[in-house]
Design a protein around this motif. Structure first.
Motif, PDB file in Angstrom:
ATOM      1  N   ILE A  69       0.305  -1.367  -0.253  1.00  0.00           N
ATOM      2  CA  ILE A  69      -0.235  -0.095   0.381  1.00  0.00           C
ATOM      3  C   ILE A  69       0.703   1.374   0.307  1.00  0.00           C
ATOM      4  N   LEU A  70       2.200   1.254   1.259  1.00  0.00           N
ATOM      5  CA  LEU A  70       2.663   2.589   0.393  1.00  0.00           C
ATOM      6  C   LEU A  70       3.556   2.859  -0.290  1.00  0.00           C
ATOM      7  N   ASP A  71       3.941   1.203  -1.229  1.00  0.00           N
ATOM      8  CA  ASP A  71       4.473   1.274  -1.992  1.00  0.00           C
ATOM      9  C   ASP A  71       4.066   1.957  -3.322  1.00  0.00           C
ATOM     10  N   GLN A  72       2.404   1.953  -3.623  1.00  0.00           N
ATOM     11  CA  GLN A  72       2.052   2.365  -4.486  1.00  0.00           C
ATOM     12  C   GLN A  72       1.188   3.519  -4.159  1.00  0.00           C
ATOM     13  N   GLY A  73       1.483   3.791  -3.192  1.00  0.00           N
ATOM     14  CA  GLY A  73       1.091   5.534  -2.758  1.00  0.00           C
ATOM     15  C   GLY A  73      -0.425   5.155  -1.933  1.00  0.00           C
ATOM     16  N   ALA A  74      -1.374   4.619  -2.077  1.00  0.00           N
ATOM     17  CA  ALA A  74      -2.742   3.672  -2.060  1.00  0.00           C
ATOM     18  C   ALA A  74      -2.505   5.104  -0.361  1.00  0.00           C
ATOM     19  N   ALA A  75      -3.811   5.039  -0.417  1.00  0.00           N
ATOM     20  CA  ALA A  75      -4.549   4.934   1.739  1.00  0.00           C
ATOM     21  C   ALA A  75      -4.112   3.886   2.413  1.00  0.00           C
ATOM     22  N   LEU A  76      -3.780   4.278   3.607  1.00  0.00           N
ATOM     23  CA  LEU A  76      -3.992   2.982   4.098  1.00  0.00           C
ATOM     24  C   LEU A  76      -5.121   3.192   4.941  1.00  0.00           C
ATOM     25  N   PRO A  77      -5.700   2.266   5.509  1.00  0.00           N
ATOM     26  CA  PRO A  77      -7.016   1.027   6.104  1.00  0.00           C
ATOM     27  C   PRO A  77      -7.130   2.346   7.360  1.00  0.00           C
ATOM     28  N   LYS A  78      -7.962   2.590   7.957  1.00  0.00           N
ATOM     29  CA  LYS A  78      -8.746   3.599   8.541  1.00  0.00           C
ATOM     30  C   LYS A  78      -9.454   3.213   9.658  1.00  0.00           C
ATOM     31  N   GLY A  79      -9.383   2.774  10.347  1.00  0.00           N
ATOM     32  CA  GLY A  79      -9.629   2.488  11.820  1.00  0.00           C
ATOM     33  C   GLY A  79      -9.334   0.581  12.184  1.00  0.00           C
ATOM     34  N   ALA A  80      -8.214   0.457  11.716  1.00  0.00           N
ATOM     35  CA  ALA A  80      -7.769  -0.490  12.473  1.00  0.00           C
ATOM     36  C   ALA A  80      -8.107  -0.897  13.794  1.00  0.00           C
ATOM     37  N   ASN A  81      -8.451  -2.280  14.199  1.00  0.00           N
ATOM     38  CA  ASN A  81      -8.631  -2.533  15.368  1.00  0.00           C
ATOM     39  C   ASN A  81      -7.942  -4.027  15.375  1.00  0.00           C
ATOM     40  N   ILE A  82      -6.665  -4.264  15.824  1.00  0.00           N
ATOM     41  CA  ILE A  82      -5.907  -5.344  15.379  1.00  0.00           C
ATOM     42  C   ILE A  82      -5.353  -5.775  16.950  1.00  0.00           C
ATOM     43  N   THR A  83      -5.212  -5.128  18.233  1.00  0.00           N
ATOM     44  CA  THR A  83      -4.737  -4.914  18.890  1.00  0.00           C
ATOM     45  C   THR A  83      -5.518  -5.848  20.262  1.00  0.00           C
ATOM     46  N   SER A  84      -6.533  -5.456  19.744  1.00  0.00           N
ATOM     47  CA  SER A  84      -7.692  -7.090  21.037  1.00  0.00           C
ATOM     48  C   SER A  84      -7.914  -8.228  19.829  1.00  0.00           C
ATOM     49  N   TYR A  85      -7.860  -8.914  18.841  1.00  0.00           N
ATOM     50  CA  TYR A  85      -6.919  -9.770  19.087  1.00  0.00           C
ATOM     51  C   TYR A  85      -6.217 -10.264  18.517  1.00  0.00           C
ATOM     52  N   ALA A  86      -4.898  -9.557  18.969  1.00  0.00           N
ATOM     53  CA  ALA A  86      -3.545  -9.664  18.735  1.00  0.00           C
ATOM     54  C   ALA A  86      -3.671 -10.481  20.466  1.00  0.00           C
ATOM     55  N   GLU A  87      -3.923  -9.468  21.182  1.00  0.00           N
ATOM     56  CA  GLU A  87      -4.107  -9.898  22.732  1.00  0.00           C
ATOM     57  C   GLU A  87      -4.772 -11.215  23.486  1.00  0.00           C
ATOM     58  N   GLU A  88      -5.447 -11.975  22.325  1.00  0.00           N
ATOM     59  CA  GLU A  88      -6.078 -13.464  22.470  1.00  0.00           C
ATOM     60  C   GLU A  88      -4.931 -14.124  21.834  1.00  0.00           C
ATOM     61  N   ALA A  89      -5.397 -14.269  20.693  1.00  0.00           N
ATOM     62  CA  ALA A  89      -4.337 -14.698  19.665  1.00  0.00           C
ATOM     63  C   ALA A  89      -3.059 -15.526  20.220  1.00  0.00           C
ATOM     64  N   LEU A  90      -1.733 -13.875  20.803  1.00  0.00           N
ATOM     65  CA  LEU A  90      -1.132 -14.538  21.087  1.00  0.00           C
ATOM     66  C   LEU A  90      -0.655 -15.188  22.522  1.00  0.00           C
ATOM     67  N   VAL A  91      -1.845 -15.402  23.128  1.00  0.00           N
ATOM     68  CA  VAL A  91      -1.529 -15.746  24.478  1.00  0.00           C
ATOM     69  C   VAL A  91      -0.955 -17.203  23.987  1.00  0.00           C
ATOM     70  N   LEU A  92      -1.640 -17.810  22.991  1.00  0.00           N
ATOM     71  CA  LEU A  92      -1.261 -19.231  22.312  1.00  0.00           C
ATOM     72  C   LEU A  92      -0.760 -19.571  22.150  1.00  0.00           C
ATOM     73  N   GLU A  93       0.075 -18.407  21.316  1.00  0.00           N
ATOM     74  CA  GLU A  93       1.597 -18.371  20.979  1.00  0.00           C
ATOM     75  C   GLU A  93       3.228 -19.131  22.185  1.00  0.00           C
ATOM     76  N   LYS A  94       2.478 -18.690  22.999  1.00  0.00           N
ATOM     77  CA  LYS A  94       3.346 -18.680  23.904  1.00  0.00           C
ATOM     78  C   LYS A  94       4.236 -17.758  23.988  1.00  0.00           C
ATOM     79  N   ILE A  95       4.833 -16.589  24.032  1.00  0.00           N
ATOM     80  CA  ILE A  95       5.971 -16.493  22.851  1.00  0.00           C
ATOM     81  C   ILE A  95       5.098 -14.917  24.078  1.00  0.00           C
ATOM     82  N   GLU A  96       6.707 -14.556  24.874  1.00  0.00           N
ATOM     83  CA  GLU A  96       7.020 -12.889  25.056  1.00  0.00           C
ATOM     84  C   GLU A  96       6.504 -11.923  24.194  1.00  0.00           C
ATOM     85  N   THR A  97       5.437 -11.452  24.863  1.00  0.00           N
ATOM     86  CA  THR A  97       4.410 -10.707  24.029  1.00  0.00           C
ATOM     87  C   THR A  97       4.078  -8.718  23.996  1.00  0.00           C
TER      88      THR A  97
END
Length: 103
Positions: free
Chosen positions: A60-88
């Motif tokens: 997206i950056l290389d193409q000079g296109a608009a970045l997505p608005k309203g990202a909400n990755i954190t809430s999923y990351a918090e849940e999903a990373l528990v399963l990966e058993k790493i220092e997050t």
């Protein structure tokens, strides 16, 4: 803002490598083709970051296109990373920074 986003992507990659989550072999084409959000049915969150999220945002950056608005990755990351058993802690800080930039 694109410079800040690009630096954040590099930081995400570096953190995945530090955590020994950076993979040399990509997931199968079938796993990458998942239509489920975050490909949660076919890969872990760190795989999704490496193989889909980071490359797509770079593209997206290389193409000079608009970045997505309203990202909400954190809430999923918090849940999903528990399963990966790493220092997050630092990985979550970086994901939260991306969410803030996109909102």
């Amino acid at each position: 803002m694109s410079t800040e986003v690009r630096e954040l992507l590099i930081s995400l990659e570096e953190e995945l490598k530090r955590l020994d989550c950076w993979q040399s072999m990509p997931p199968s084409a079938q796993a990458l083709a998942s239509t489920t959000p975050f490909c949660m049915d076919t890969m872990g969150f760190t795989q999704w970051l490496q193989w889909l999220f980071i490359p797509r945002v770079h593209a997206i950056l290389d193409q000079g296109a608009a970045l997505p608005k309203g990202a909400n990755i954190t809430s999923y990351a918090e849940e999903a990373l528990v399963l990966e058993k790493i220092e997050t802690t630092q990985l979550l800080v970086l994901v939260e920074r991306f969410d803030r930039l996109m909102n």
